[in-house]
Design a protein around this motif. Structure first.
Motif, PDB file in Angstrom:
ATOM      1  N   ASP A 133      24.391 -19.763  12.032  1.00  0.00           N
ATOM      2  CA  ASP A 133      24.268 -19.817  13.498  1.00  0.00           C
ATOM      3  C   ASP A 133      24.436 -21.241  14.021  1.00  0.00           C
ATOM      4  O   ASP A 133      24.962 -21.436  15.126  1.00  0.00           O
ATOM      5  N   GLN A 134      24.017 -22.237  13.233  1.00  0.00           N
ATOM      6  CA  GLN A 134      24.097 -23.628  13.658  1.00  0.00           C
ATOM      7  C   GLN A 134      25.418 -24.301  13.262  1.00  0.00           C
ATOM      8  O   GLN A 134      25.604 -25.495  13.497  1.00  0.00           O
ATOM      9  N   GLY A 135      26.317 -23.536  12.648  1.00  0.00           N
ATOM     10  CA  GLY A 135      27.613 -24.094  12.265  1.00  0.00           C
ATOM     11  C   GLY A 135      27.547 -25.039  11.087  1.00  0.00           C
ATOM     12  O   GLY A 135      28.443 -25.867  10.894  1.00  0.00           O
ATOM     13  N   ILE A 136      26.513 -24.904  10.279  1.00  0.00           N
ATOM     14  CA  ILE A 136      26.336 -25.787   9.122  1.00  0.00           C
ATOM     15  C   ILE A 136      27.043 -25.230   7.889  1.00  0.00           C
ATOM     16  O   ILE A 136      27.648 -25.968   7.112  1.00  0.00           O
ATOM     17  N   GLN A 137      26.983 -23.931   7.715  1.00  0.00           N
ATOM     18  CA  GLN A 137      27.395 -23.279   6.479  1.00  0.00           C
ATOM     19  C   GLN A 137      28.727 -22.555   6.635  1.00  0.00           C
ATOM     20  O   GLN A 137      29.002 -21.933   7.665  1.00  0.00           O
ATOM     21  N   ASN A 138      29.538 -22.589   5.582  1.00  0.00           N
ATOM     22  CA  ASN A 138      30.759 -21.799   5.511  1.00  0.00           C
ATOM     23  C   ASN A 138      30.384 -20.333   5.313  1.00  0.00           C
ATOM     24  O   ASN A 138      29.667 -20.003   4.368  1.00  0.00           O
ATOM     25  N   PRO A 139      30.862 -19.406   6.175  1.00  0.00           N
ATOM     26  CA  PRO A 139      30.463 -18.003   6.045  1.00  0.00           C
ATOM     27  C   PRO A 139      31.292 -17.196   5.057  1.00  0.00           C
ATOM     28  O   PRO A 139      30.957 -16.050   4.767  1.00  0.00           O
ATOM     29  N   HIS A 140      32.371 -17.771   4.519  1.00  0.00           N
ATOM     30  CA  HIS A 140      33.334 -16.992   3.736  1.00  0.00           C
ATOM     31  C   HIS A 140      33.294 -17.304   2.244  1.00  0.00           C
ATOM     32  O   HIS A 140      33.095 -18.448   1.831  1.00  0.00           O
ATOM     33  N   SER A 141      33.541 -16.262   1.448  1.00  0.00           N
ATOM     34  CA  SER A 141      33.669 -16.410   0.004  1.00  0.00           C
ATOM     35  C   SER A 141      35.052 -16.975  -0.327  1.00  0.00           C
ATOM     36  O   SER A 141      35.767 -17.467   0.558  1.00  0.00           O
ATOM     37  N   ILE A 142      35.466 -16.886  -1.576  1.00  0.00           N
ATOM     38  CA  ILE A 142      36.746 -17.454  -2.005  1.00  0.00           C
ATOM     39  C   ILE A 142      37.812 -16.378  -2.189  1.00  0.00           C
ATOM     40  O   ILE A 142      38.879 -16.426  -1.581  1.00  0.00           O
ATOM     41  N   LEU A 143      37.533 -15.367  -3.022  1.00  0.00           N
ATOM     42  CA  LEU A 143      38.587 -14.439  -3.433  1.00  0.00           C
ATOM     43  C   LEU A 143      39.143 -13.612  -2.277  1.00  0.00           C
ATOM     44  O   LEU A 143      40.358 -13.592  -2.041  1.00  0.00           O
ATOM     45  N   LEU A 144      38.279 -12.906  -1.569  1.00  0.00           N
ATOM     46  CA  LEU A 144      38.771 -12.019  -0.503  1.00  0.00           C
ATOM     47  C   LEU A 144      39.534 -12.778   0.582  1.00  0.00           C
ATOM     48  O   LEU A 144      40.642 -12.370   0.953  1.00  0.00           O
ATOM     49  N   PRO A 145      38.996 -13.874   1.116  1.00  0.00           N
ATOM     50  CA  PRO A 145      39.774 -14.612   2.113  1.00  0.00           C
ATOM     51  C   PRO A 145      41.130 -15.076   1.583  1.00  0.00           C
ATOM     52  O   PRO A 145      42.128 -15.059   2.306  1.00  0.00           O
ATOM     53  N   HIS A 146      41.168 -15.487   0.315  1.00  0.00           N
ATOM     54  CA  HIS A 146      42.439 -15.933  -0.261  1.00  0.00           C
ATOM     55  C   HIS A 146      43.428 -14.772  -0.334  1.00  0.00           C
ATOM     56  O   HIS A 146      44.616 -14.925  -0.014  1.00  0.00           O
ATOM     57  N   LEU A 147      42.946 -13.613  -0.789  1.00  0.00           N
ATOM     58  CA  LEU A 147      43.813 -12.433  -0.849  1.00  0.00           C
ATOM     59  C   LEU A 147      44.332 -12.059   0.533  1.00  0.00           C
ATOM     60  O   LEU A 147      45.505 -11.699   0.702  1.00  0.00           O
ATOM     61  N   ILE A 148      43.464 -12.130   1.516  1.00  0.00           N
ATOM     62  CA  ILE A 148      43.837 -11.770   2.885  1.00  0.00           C
ATOM     63  C   ILE A 148      44.849 -12.765   3.445  1.00  0.00           C
ATOM     64  O   ILE A 148      45.897 -12.366   3.986  1.00  0.00           O
ATOM     65  N   GLU A 149      44.562 -14.045   3.300  1.00  0.00           N
ATOM     66  CA  GLU A 149      45.462 -15.066   3.830  1.00  0.00           C
ATOM     67  C   GLU A 149      46.817 -15.041   3.115  1.00  0.00           C
ATOM     68  O   GLU A 149      47.860 -15.247   3.735  1.00  0.00           O
ATOM     69  N   LEU A 150      46.799 -14.760   1.819  1.00  0.00           N
ATOM     70  CA  LEU A 150      48.050 -14.654   1.084  1.00  0.00           C
ATOM     71  C   LEU A 150      48.841 -13.432   1.538  1.00  0.00           C
ATOM     72  O   LEU A 150      50.073 -13.476   1.657  1.00  0.00           O
ATOM     73  N   GLY A 151      48.125 -12.324   1.816  1.00  0.00           N
ATOM     74  CA  GLY A 151      48.800 -11.133   2.331  1.00  0.00           C
ATOM     75  C   GLY A 151      49.458 -11.383   3.673  1.00  0.00           C
ATOM     76  O   GLY A 151      50.582 -10.922   3.928  1.00  0.00           O
ATOM     77  N   VAL A 152      48.769 -12.132   4.536  1.00  0.00           N
ATOM     78  CA  VAL A 152      49.351 -12.481   5.839  1.00  0.00           C
ATOM     79  C   VAL A 152      50.574 -13.371   5.638  1.00  0.00           C
ATOM     80  O   VAL A 152      51.625 -13.166   6.270  1.00  0.00           O
ATOM     81  N   LYS A 153      50.464 -14.332   4.759  1.00  0.00           N
ATOM     82  CA  LYS A 153      51.552 -15.281   4.502  1.00  0.00           C
ATOM     83  C   LYS A 153      52.809 -14.571   4.006  1.00  0.00           C
ATOM     84  O   LYS A 153      53.928 -14.882   4.443  1.00  0.00           O
ATOM     85  N   ARG A 154      52.637 -13.600   3.089  1.00  0.00           N
ATOM     86  CA  ARG A 154      53.796 -12.921   2.497  1.00  0.00           C
ATOM     87  C   ARG A 154      54.170 -11.649   3.256  1.00  0.00           C
ATOM     88  O   ARG A 154      55.140 -10.981   2.912  1.00  0.00           O
ATOM     89  N   GLY A 155      53.370 -11.318   4.288  1.00  0.00           N
ATOM     90  CA  GLY A 155      53.658 -10.137   5.104  1.00  0.00           C
ATOM     91  C   GLY A 155      53.304  -8.825   4.449  1.00  0.00           C
ATOM     92  O   GLY A 155      53.658  -7.746   4.944  1.00  0.00           O
ATOM     93  N   GLN A 156      52.558  -8.886   3.356  1.00  0.00           N
ATOM     94  CA  GLN A 156      52.185  -7.688   2.611  1.00  0.00           C
ATOM     95  C   GLN A 156      51.105  -8.038   1.600  1.00  0.00           C
ATOM     96  O   GLN A 156      51.231  -9.032   0.870  1.00  0.00           O
ATOM     97  N   ALA A 157      50.041  -7.261   1.562  1.00  0.00           N
ATOM     98  CA  ALA A 157      49.001  -7.478   0.561  1.00  0.00           C
ATOM     99  C   ALA A 157      49.597  -7.346  -0.832  1.00  0.00           C
ATOM    100  O   ALA A 157      50.522  -6.561  -1.067  1.00  0.00           O
ATOM    101  N   GLY A 158      49.064  -8.142  -1.778  1.00  0.00           N
ATOM    102  CA  GLY A 158      49.615  -8.147  -3.128  1.00  0.00           C
ATOM    103  C   GLY A 158      48.621  -7.725  -4.184  1.00  0.00           C
ATOM    104  O   GLY A 158      47.420  -7.606  -3.937  1.00  0.00           O
ATOM    105  N   VAL A 159      49.155  -7.531  -5.383  1.00  0.00           N
ATOM    106  CA  VAL A 159      48.348  -7.195  -6.546  1.00  0.00           C
ATOM    107  C   VAL A 159      49.010  -7.825  -7.761  1.00  0.00           C
ATOM    108  O   VAL A 159      50.230  -8.002  -7.791  1.00  0.00           O
ATOM    109  N   CYS A 160      48.210  -8.206  -8.756  1.00  0.00           N
ATOM    110  CA  CYS A 160      48.743  -8.804  -9.966  1.00  0.00           C
ATOM    111  C   CYS A 160      49.099  -7.700 -10.951  1.00  0.00           C
ATOM    112  O   CYS A 160      48.219  -6.941 -11.391  1.00  0.00           O
TER     113      CYS A 160
END
Length: 339
Positions: free
Chosen positions: A184-211
C-alpha cells in the motif's frame, strides 16, 4: 539471546522479502526486534522508518557496510539475490567476527531456490526424481555446479565451521500478488518472477509460449504460504524446543504440490487471448528464445521436491494447484495494466 533481537534483513523491498518483513512487523514479539534493512532507495527508506525499521542506505555490494551490520546481528534474513556470492561472503564474515568477539552464534536464514534441482528435460517428460529435504544425503548428490549451489555450499560450510547456525530455504515457483502495508505504501514489489516473465514474453511475441511439449513438472507455493513458513521457522529457531535442523540438515523446501508446465502455459495463453493477444493455445519457444530469454530453459526442466521439514515444524500451506491456475488472470490483468 538477549531480550532484544538484532535482525539484519536484505531484500526488504522485494516480492518475497517484503512479505516476510510484513509478518515480522505484526509479530507478537515485534517490540523485541531491532530490524535493520539495507535499502538503496531514499524514498523507500524513509517509508520503512515509519514502520520502526532502521535503514542502512546502500547496496548489498557495499562489502564493508554489509559486514559491519552483520557483525551486530543475532539473526540475518537474506531474501535478496540468492546468487550474490559477494554479499553472502560479506554477511558470513560479519557473523564470524561477531562469534570471535562474543562467542555467540548467530542465525542465518538464507533464501535459495528449487532451481538447484533442475534437469535438462526441455519439456519432454516428467522425472521420477523427487528430492526430500529430510534427506541431506540426497541433497548432497546435487552437483556443485547446480544453480545456487555456489552460494549454498559456503553457507553450509560456515555452519560446519561452528560460528553460525544456517538454514537454507528453497522456495519453488512462488505465485500470487503480494498484499499488505508495504504494498500500500509503494515499498514492496507486488509481483513474482516466473508468471510475469511468461506473460510479458507472451505479449512480446504475440502469443503465449511453452518449452517443448511442456510435459515437465515444477513445485508451486503461494506467496502467503511461503512468507508464513519463514516466520514458523524463525519462531522454531527462537524456541529451540526442539531446535530445527541446521547446516547440512538445514535445507527447507517450499512447496505445496506440483503442476504440469504445459497447464500453466495454457492458462497464460487463455488469459492473454481474452485480451486479444494470440490464441488460447501456447506455441513452442524457438531455439533463439532459448538462448535470449533466461527463464525459458529453466521453464522446460523438472524440479520436484517434498517440504517434509517445514510440515514437521507445523507449516500448513493453504493454497493448491487450483489457486495457482486461478491466479493467472489477475496477474495478466495487473501486468497488462502496468505496461
Amino acid at each position: 539471546m538477549s531480550n532484544k533481537i538484532n535482525i539484519l534483513f536484505t531484500g526488504a523491498t522485494g516480492y518475497l522479502g517484503g512479505s516476510i518483513l510484513e509478518r515480522l512487523l505484526s509479530h507478537p514479539d515485534f517490540a523485541r526486534f531491532q530490524i535493520t534493512a539495507i535499502v538503496r532507495s531514499p524514498e523507500k527508506a524513509e517509508k520503512l522508518r515509519t514502520f520502526g525499521i532502521d535503514v542502512a542506505m546502500g547496496s548489498h555490494n557495499d562489502v564493508d557496510l554489509v559486514t559491519d551490520i552483520a557483525a551486530k546481528a543475532d539473526v540475518v534474513f537474506t531474501v535478496a539475490d540468492c546468487d550474490d556470492l559477494g554479499a553472502a561472503r560479506a554477511i558470513l564474515e560479519g557473523l564470524k567476527r561477531r562469534h570471535e568477539k562474543t562467542g555467540k552464534k548467530s542465525t542465518l536464514i538464507h533464501t535459495s531456490g528449487t532451481g538447484a534441482l533442475i534437469d535438462d528435460a526441455n519439456g519432454a517428460f516428467t522425472s521420477d526424481l523427487i528430492y526430500d529435504d529430510i534427506d541431506p544425503d540426497q541433497i548432497e548428490t546435487l552437483p556443485d555446479s547446480a544453480i545456487h549451489r555456489h552460494v549454498d555450499l559456503p553457507v553450509v560450510q560456515a555452519d560446519r565451521e561452528g560460528y553460525v547456525n544456517t538454514y537454507i530455504v528453497l522456495p519453488s515457483v512462488v505465485y500470487g500478488l503480494a498484499t499488505g502495508k508495504l504494498i500500500d505504501q509503494g515499498i514492496q514489489n507486488p509481483h513474482s518472477i516466473l508468471l510475469p516473465h511468461l506473460i510479458e514474453l507472451g505479449v512480446k511475441r504475440g502469443q503465449a509460449g511453452v518449452c517443448g511439449k511442456g510435459q515437465n513438472t515444477w513445485p508451486h507455493v503461494h506467496i502467503d504460504d511461503m512468507a508464513d513458513f519463514y516466520i514458523i521457522l524463525f519462531d522454531a529457531i527462537l524456541a529451540a524446543n526442539p531446535a530445527p535442523g541446521h547446516g547440512r540438515e538445514g535445507y527447507y523446501f517450499g512447496e505445496n504440490g506440483h503442476y504440469l508446465v504445459y497447464d500453466l502455459c495454457k492458462s497464460v495463453a487463455v488469459a492473454l487471448a481474452a485480451h486479444g493477444v494470440g490464441t488460447d493455445e501456447p506455441t513452442t519457444f524457438t531455439e533463439e528464445e532459448h538462448k535470449t530469454e533466461f527463464l525459458v530453459p529453466v521453464l522446460g526442466s523438472n524440479a520436484q521436491c517434498k517440504a517434509s521439514r517445514g510440515r514437521a515444524l507445523g507449516w500448513k500451506p493453504r493454497y493448491s494447484e487450483e489457486d495457482l491456475f486461478g491466479s493467472v488472470k489477475a496477474e495478466v490483468d495487473a501486468i497488462l495494466k502496468k505496461n
